[in-house]
Design an enzyme around this catalytic site. Structure first.
Site, PDB file in Angstrom:
ATOM      1  N   CYS A 119       0.838  -1.210   0.000  1.00  0.00           N
ATOM      2  CA  CYS A 119       0.000   0.000   0.000  1.00  0.00           C
ATOM      3  C   CYS A 119       0.869   1.255   0.000  1.00  0.00           C
ATOM      4  O   CYS A 119       1.339   1.698   1.053  1.00  0.00           O
ATOM      5  CB  CYS A 119      -0.933  -0.012   1.200  1.00  0.00           C
ATOM      6  SG  CYS A 119      -1.976   1.455   1.280  1.00  0.00           S
ATOM      7  N   CYS A 160      -0.436   4.079   2.132  1.00  0.00           N
ATOM      8  CA  CYS A 160      -0.260   3.949   3.588  1.00  0.00           C
ATOM      9  C   CYS A 160       1.197   4.176   3.986  1.00  0.00           C
ATOM     10  O   CYS A 160       1.477   4.767   5.017  1.00  0.00           O
ATOM     11  CB  CYS A 160      -0.626   2.549   4.070  1.00  0.00           C
ATOM     12  SG  CYS A 160      -2.029   1.822   3.277  1.00  0.00           S
ATOM     13  N   ASP A 161       2.133   3.670   3.182  1.00  0.00           N
ATOM     14  CA  ASP A 161       3.518   3.596   3.646  1.00  0.00           C
ATOM     15  C   ASP A 161       4.515   4.450   2.867  1.00  0.00           C
ATOM     16  O   ASP A 161       5.687   4.531   3.257  1.00  0.00           O
ATOM     17  CB  ASP A 161       3.980   2.124   3.600  1.00  0.00           C
ATOM     18  CG  ASP A 161       3.101   1.246   4.485  1.00  0.00           C
ATOM     19  OD1 ASP A 161       2.703   1.731   5.563  1.00  0.00           O
ATOM     20  OD2 ASP A 161       2.800   0.111   4.098  1.00  0.00           O
TER      21      ASP A 161
END
Ligand code: NDP
Length: 320
Positions: free
Chosen positions: A138, A141-142
């Site tokens: 992701c 997200c990261d």
């Protein structure tokens, strides 16, 4: 251990756009829906940034905010939303039996399955070893953790293209590893990738191993599948964006599925092969896979459930 059993008219499994839309419609039809959210309330959209193609949001909205709106709307009409995952089902007789968190049994007149799909992994041991330590599925997200660093992303679909351009805004350099000599992504997305100067697309390339120092990722070993030549590309982050797997393991043996595990529904409806069980959203759609199509099929599932219950009630009255 004593088992708690609860009966509901309409049980909704999953809390993405399909599940919440089914909940809005079922609640308004007075089916008193109970929803189990699964381990990721809000589903895949909670892992995206801007959603610009969902009608009704002219200025766009983030995925998590949109799912929060869906949740509030479902709650407004009385949906009982609960955190928990369905661990097994028994669709052998009516009412259907569903076990939540391995301990609580629910019996349900109708079940709407909206469990969605989950990101796929390459299956390399090093990918598992460094998951969370440089490896991620992701970017949204990261990506932040790799600000100013070099990263690689594998995949050539719309997700990979979107995530590569997202990463390019944060990272110094993004290597995009494409296993064929062309993209699967739409022309518009490919155009965006090609016009991003710090993305380097490497075609005919497969990932052999993710290399690290025991703590973090340091490089990715790739192989050219035409020449067999191997190269180590120094990167701090490695992102996987190679598609999704439908979340249908618990329904194996009960519901008809295609070869890749997507639930089969009667064309033009959300009916599965089991009476009173309906499927909506990505769990039954390997083709469109959009939030708006998932929401549309969630609406269909609630209407199908409502009509099924009404028909049953009518039959009972006729008989009695
Ligand atoms: P896709 O299935 O479309 O693409 C998966 C990609 O990963 C393909 O390019 C495939 O390669 C590649 N791949 C699969 N396995 C491997 C492997 N083992 N090694 C290397 N590469 C691999 O998935 P997406 O998640 O990209 O998209 C899913 C759906 O969602 C699509 O319909 C897409 O259009 C849609 N979508 C739309 C967006 C938008 O409109 N903004 C954003 C994101 C997704 P190959 O091509 O060789 O098979």
């Amino acid at each position: 251990m004593s088992q708690e059993v609860e009966h509901v008219e309409c049980l909704i499994i999953g809390s993405g756009p399909a599940g919440y839309t089914a909940a809005i419609y079922a609640a308004r039809a007075d089916l008193k829906p109970v929803m189990y959210t699964g381990m990721e309330p809000g589903g895949q959209l909670t892992q995206t940034t801007e959603v610009d193609n969902f009608p009704g949001y002219p200025a766009g909205i983030t995925g998590p905010e949109m799912m929060e709106d869906f949740r509030k709307q479902a709650e407004r009409f009385g949906t009982d939303i609960r955190f928990g995952y369905v661990s097994s089902v028994d669709f052998s007789s009516l009412p259907h039996k569903v076990v939540v968190d391995e301990i609580k049994t629910i019996t349900a007149d109708t079940v709407i399955i909206s469990t969605g799909a989950t990101a796929k992994w390459l299956g390399l041991p090093s990918e598992q070893k460094y998951n969370g330590f440089g490896v991620s599925a992701c970017a949204v997200c990261d990506g932040f953790f790799f600000k100013g660093q070099d990263v690689a992303i594998v995949g050539a679909g719309d997700t990979a293209a979107e995530e590569a351009t997202y990463l390019a805004k944060l990272c110094k350099k993004v290597y995009m590893l494409v296993r064929r000599d062309e993209f699967r992504a739409s022309k518009a997305m490919v155009h965006r990738v090609m016009n991003t100067p710090n993305i380097e697309v490497i075609y005919n390339t497969e990932t052999k191993e993710i290399l690290g120092n025991g703590k973090n990722v340091t490089a990715v070993k790739v192989v050219n599948n035409q020449t067999g030549a191997e190269t180590d590309i120094p990167v701090e982050g490695f992102f996987v964006a190679i598609g999704h797997k439908p979340n249908t393991d618990i329904f194996k043996g009960w519901l008809d599925m295609d070869d890749t595990g997507y639930l089969k529904t009667v064309p033009g409806s959300t009916l599965t092969n089991v009476e009173g069980v309906f499927a909506s959203g990505d769990v039954q759609d390997s083709y469109y896979r959009q939030a708006v199509t998932a929401a549309g099929s969630g609406c269909m599932a609630a209407l199908d459930a409502e009509r099924y219950l009404a028909a049953k009630e009518h039959d009972v009255k006729v008989v009695s």
